[in-house]
Structure formats: structure tokens, C-alpha cells
Scaffold this active site. Sequence first.
Site, PDB file in Angstrom:
ATOM      1  N   HIS A  72       0.657  -1.013  -0.028  1.00 59.53           N
ATOM      2  CA  HIS A  72      -0.110   0.180  -0.087  1.00 59.53           C
ATOM      3  C   HIS A  72       0.866   1.163   0.116  1.00 59.53           C
ATOM      4  CE1 HIS A  72       1.013  -0.184   4.121  1.00 59.53           C
ATOM      5  NE2 HIS A  72       0.538   0.991   4.273  1.00 59.53           N
ATOM      6  N   LYS A  77       9.438  -2.780   3.369  1.00 58.22           N
ATOM      7  CA  LYS A  77      10.762  -2.309   4.210  1.00 58.22           C
ATOM      8  C   LYS A  77      10.605  -3.391   5.445  1.00 58.22           C
ATOM      9  CE  LYS A  77      14.268   0.330   5.701  1.00 58.22           C
ATOM     10  NZ  LYS A  77      15.069  -1.048   5.539  1.00 58.22           N
ATOM     11  N   LYS A 113       9.781  -8.679   5.247  1.00 56.42           N
ATOM     12  CA  LYS A 113      10.958  -9.550   5.770  1.00 56.42           C
ATOM     13  C   LYS A 113      11.665 -10.532   5.072  1.00 56.42           C
ATOM     14  CE  LYS A 113      12.115  -9.192  10.427  1.00 56.42           C
ATOM     15  NZ  LYS A 113      12.184  -7.885  11.254  1.00 56.42           N
ATOM     16  N   SER A 370      15.831   3.889  10.028  1.00 61.77           N
ATOM     17  CA  SER A 370      16.231   3.111   8.726  1.00 61.77           C
ATOM     18  C   SER A 370      15.481   4.193   7.556  1.00 61.77           C
ATOM     19  CB  SER A 370      15.420   2.186   8.416  1.00 61.77           C
ATOM     20  OG  SER A 370      16.401   0.957   9.170  1.00 61.77           O
TER      21      SER A 370
HETATM   22  P1  NAD Z   1      20.833 -10.084  17.879  1.00 64.06           P
HETATM   23  O1  NAD Z   1      21.073 -11.184  16.964  1.00 64.06           O
HETATM   24  O2  NAD Z   1      21.532  -8.893  17.813  1.00 64.06           O
HETATM   25  O3  NAD Z   1      20.693 -10.317  19.434  1.00 64.06           O
HETATM   26  C1  NAD Z   1      19.717 -11.515  19.749  1.00 64.06           C
HETATM   27  C2  NAD Z   1      20.250 -11.745  21.132  1.00 64.06           C
HETATM   28  O4  NAD Z   1      19.367 -12.978  21.893  1.00 64.06           O
HETATM   29  C3  NAD Z   1      21.539 -12.645  20.884  1.00 64.06           C
HETATM   30  O5  NAD Z   1      22.568 -12.160  21.965  1.00 64.06           O
HETATM   31  C4  NAD Z   1      21.120 -14.031  21.358  1.00 64.06           C
HETATM   32  O6  NAD Z   1      22.251 -14.731  21.954  1.00 64.06           O
HETATM   33  C5  NAD Z   1      20.156 -13.704  22.253  1.00 64.06           C
HETATM   34  N1  NAD Z   1      19.173 -14.922  22.567  1.00 64.06           N
HETATM   35  C6  NAD Z   1      18.648 -15.847  21.681  1.00 64.06           C
HETATM   36  N2  NAD Z   1      17.902 -16.693  22.250  1.00 64.06           N
HETATM   37  C7  NAD Z   1      17.759 -16.316  23.551  1.00 64.06           C
HETATM   38  C8  NAD Z   1      17.209 -16.922  24.639  1.00 64.06           C
HETATM   39  N3  NAD Z   1      16.236 -17.882  24.642  1.00 64.06           N
HETATM   40  N4  NAD Z   1      17.406 -16.165  25.857  1.00 64.06           N
HETATM   41  C9  NAD Z   1      18.077 -15.334  25.944  1.00 64.06           C
HETATM   42  N5  NAD Z   1      18.737 -14.638  24.876  1.00 64.06           N
HETATM   43  C10 NAD Z   1      18.598 -15.390  23.761  1.00 64.06           C
HETATM   44  O7  NAD Z   1      19.197  -9.477  17.260  1.00 64.06           O
HETATM   45  P2  NAD Z   1      18.439  -8.056  17.457  1.00 64.06           P
HETATM   46  O8  NAD Z   1      18.644  -7.409  16.198  1.00 64.06           O
HETATM   47  O9  NAD Z   1      18.845  -7.743  18.743  1.00 64.06           O
HETATM   48  O10 NAD Z   1      17.064  -8.738  17.609  1.00 64.06           O
HETATM   49  C11 NAD Z   1      16.486  -9.267  18.693  1.00 64.06           C
HETATM   50  C12 NAD Z   1      14.792  -9.125  18.233  1.00 64.06           C
HETATM   51  O11 NAD Z   1      14.530  -7.646  18.106  1.00 64.06           O
HETATM   52  C13 NAD Z   1      14.176  -9.962  17.277  1.00 64.06           C
HETATM   53  O12 NAD Z   1      12.957 -10.286  17.732  1.00 64.06           O
HETATM   54  C14 NAD Z   1      14.347  -8.816  16.071  1.00 64.06           C
HETATM   55  O13 NAD Z   1      13.268  -9.201  15.012  1.00 64.06           O
HETATM   56  C15 NAD Z   1      13.725  -7.651  16.897  1.00 64.06           C
HETATM   57  N6  NAD Z   1      13.899  -6.362  16.388  1.00 64.06           N
HETATM   58  C16 NAD Z   1      15.145  -6.063  15.963  1.00 64.06           C
HETATM   59  C17 NAD Z   1      15.601  -4.811  15.469  1.00 64.06           C
HETATM   60  C18 NAD Z   1      16.929  -4.289  14.781  1.00 64.06           C
HETATM   61  O14 NAD Z   1      16.962  -2.990  14.515  1.00 64.06           O
HETATM   62  N7  NAD Z   1      17.924  -5.043  14.889  1.00 64.06           N
HETATM   63  C19 NAD Z   1      14.501  -3.871  14.984  1.00 64.06           C
HETATM   64  C20 NAD Z   1      13.021  -4.235  15.444  1.00 64.06           C
HETATM   65  C21 NAD Z   1      13.163  -5.434  16.030  1.00 64.06           C
END
Ligand code: NAD
Length: 479
Positions: A72, A77, A113, A370
Amino acid sequence: MANNNPIANQENLHFFGDVCKNFDYAAQFTHHDAGLLDQIKSCNSVYRFRFPIRKGDGFEVIDAWRVEHSQHQSPTKGGIRYSEMVNEDEVMALAALMTYKCAIVNVPFGGAKGGIRINPKNYTVQELENITRRYTVELIKKNFIGPSIDVPAPDYGSGEREMSWIADTYATMNPGQLDAMGCVTGKPIALQGIQGRREATGRGVAIAVRECVSVVEDMKKIGLQPGINGKRVIVQGLGNVGFHTAKFLAEFGAVIVGLCEFEGAIYNEDGLDVESVFQHRKETGSILGYKGAKKEFTNSHLGLEQDCDILVPAALENQITAANINNIKAKIIAEGANGPTSPEAESVFYSKGGLIIPDMYANAGGVTVSYFEWLKNLSHVAFGRMNRRFEETANTNLVNMVEGITGVALSPLQRSTIIKGASELELVNSGLEDTMIRSYHEIRETFKNTEKIDTLRTAAFVGAINKIAVSYKNLGVWP
Ligand code: NAD
């Protein structure tokens, strides 16, 4: 390393269904045609592909996805997740959440995604580069990437390094395309990234929490004192989102009492120093054994159940479910991760008098910045470049004039504070803060003013559905 979280190990094949369930529930509070609601809810394009890479002496076939949930607005993104648990249902759910998230924070994108089913720890840097470049080529072949088509970003398991491989591959395959660097965000600064993107999601989560706890009336309802100062917080996940959320919440005056990672959890009611826990984990490979912890748990999930005011799940989806919600002591869950709370757990939590700051608002800081990065790439000029010096000269003239009239000289510090023009980072942070604060109150107003809306998530969905419906109507698709 084994994942000792029993919930995370199950294939979570109902995530998209959960998002749709929340959508359907919220849709009853809107007045749109059933066909239009169906169009908004469905995933427009699901691209599943496989490609081989050379690994060791042989080959390995990699499973990958890119889902564009809604066009839309263009471009679409959303991040790319590198995880061995990625599946089609998850990528569809995350793409849908991106659509609603962008609408909530008024970012003019549709949702998308990507996912690559690998555990990055099992691959060399060279192999990860091959996988990322090949993934990008597959997207180019099908027209699933481009500054005006679909713009990926980092997600779980990916970061600036992967984004630079994507940008370079896209630019190489599209010679002469002036806006090529706008094909992906979350790039390093040297490759036309933007200041403040790395920490944007965590900063946004922290601002969301601070805003939520500042509303006296709402805090009274859940039995917390208003204000962020001294609030006890547990954060799950010490990655990009979790680390920065914890760091900024501590800066705002909260006390980080617990941190949970893959391998276990640590707790200290007097507070943990986030930076030094991060360094400890970097050096030893584990959060456990940190000297400043008073309690530690090898079962990481127990960390979520310790005493605190606010719990921030910032790792993965499906962490708080019917199985553990009754053990959660927090009064507020702020969803840094996407989809960490199941619908069943959410309704139990509200019935116990809790409050959930929903993912599609709480973690929207990343996509907001972003958006700023994409604008910078399209305009080919850094924020602040045109006006910084102008502002400084104008402010200097003003200060000189006031000093001349009053005969009072300012100290060098006072002078430089008033005169200074805004840098790119200051403008980005200001745009992010404004977005998070405004959007919170937009959601809260809907929550407060519609009698039957019982959660902030439903209120956020209602706002998103209404905005997306307007876009479709403006496109002339619906009368
Ligand atoms: P990342 O890979 O940088 O970090 C994730 C961390 O979680 C890692 O250190 C990992 O070891 C840890 N982890 C994994 N399983 C675990 C568990 N069971 N218990 C505790 N820790 C655990 O990822 P991120 O970019 O920080 O993303 C984390 C979440 O945030 C995801 O759901 C992602 O979709 C969401 N998110 C990320 C962004 C972004 O800008 N990076 C933006 C919006 C949403």
C-alpha cells in the site's frame, strides 16, 4: 551451544496466525469493508528459494525467504533474519508486523521481511559473505530488492557487515543507478549509513518505556510509582536491541536488575553494569560467572521470572506463553523483540493488572531511523550539512546582541551550548524521540477513548488498520 529454553526450541508455526488473530480482534473496532480488511491482512508476495554454497570440500543448499506483506506504500521494508529456526510462517508474521509498525510510527513504507535458515556461528566470514551475496542476487533476479521496491535491514543474526555486502552486490549488479545505496539500510557510516541507526531500536524501546511510566493515571492503575527513576528492569537478549535498551534505560535512571542470554541469566537487585556484563560475555563467551551478579541461573528462562517492575524480552518470539506467564512478576512487559508474548499470555497478564507495550510500536525505532537513512541516501546529503553553520552564525549574532544590550557575558560553556548547530546524530535522535513519544500518545488515546479496547496492542492495530485503509482508498483501490 545448546539452547536451554524449552519454548524457543519448538517450531513456532502459529506466529502468523497469532498476528492475524490480533488483527481480526482489532478489526471489529473499525468500520471497513471485509474485502479491504482481508487485503490489508494477507501477505501479497511470498518468495521461497534455495541456493547452493560451497562449504568445506562439498556443497550445502540454503533455504531462504523474502516476504512482501503489503504494497500500500512503496518501497516495502523489513530486516533479514539469519537463524536456523527461520521458517515461512515466521517470515510472514514478521513481514505483517512491519506493515503495522510502519503505519503506527507514520513511516511511509509497506512491510516486508527476509530469512536465511542458517546458524551464523557455524559459518566462516567468507561463507557468510557468499551466502549474503547470493541471497541478494536471488532477490535482484526476481525484482525483490531496490530503493523503490523493497529495502532490507538488519534483524536477528545480521548487522552492518551483512548490509554492506548487500549494498555492494546490488550496486555492482545495477551500474549507474544513482540511488543504489538506498537498496538497504543499517549500513556502516562509511557506506552511506546514518549516525544513530545501530542503537536506534534499543533507544526507541527505552523511550517507549520512559513515556509509558511517565503517565501518572496509568501507573496508578497498575500499582507503580510514575517515573523511570529507580524502576527495576530485566532484559532478555544482550544483542543489538537488548543491549542498547538496557544501556539507555540505565542512562534514564532505571536499574537493570536482571539480564538473560542464551546460556543463562544473572540477577542483582542493586543493579548490573550493562557495559561490563557485555564485556564479560565477550571475553568469556558467557553471561554466567559475572562477578557483580548475586544470583545466576543456567536455565535462562528462570531469569524472566525474577522480581522486577519491567520485563523487556529482546531476543526472539514466543518467550512468554501460557506456560510461564503466571510466574512473571513484572507489571509491564515492553516488547523489544517481535512477537515475544503469545495472545493467551497477554490476556492472562492484563487480567492480572499488567500492561504490555506492544512490539509493533515498542521496537519501531529501528525502522524509523532506517527511514531517515533511506531519505539521506535518496537526497545524497547528510542531515545538518546545509544548515548547521547557518544556525551557528545566526545563534552567535543573537548571543552577541543580547550580551551587548544586557552587558552580561555568558561563560564559554553557556555560549557553546546556545550557539551549537545540530549534528546528524542530534537530528536523528530528535526525530526518533519525537516519533516514539507522539506514537505512544496516539495509541494511548485510542486505548483510553474506546471503551471495549482492552490492550495497547489492540489500540495500536486499530490505528494501523485505519491508516492503511486510507492509503488503499487514496490509491483508488477501494471506494
Ligand atoms: P541480535 O542477533 O543482535 O541479538 C539477539 C540476542 O538474543 C543474541 O545475543 C542471542 O544470543 C540472544 N538470545 C537468543 N535466544 C535467546 C534466549 N532464548 N534467551 C536469551 N537470549 C537469547 O538480534 P536483534 O537485532 O537484537 O533482534 C532481537 C529481536 O528484536 C528480534 O525479535 C528482532 O526481530 C527484533 N527487532 C530487531 C530490530 C533491529 O534493529 N535489530 C528492529 C526491530 C525488532
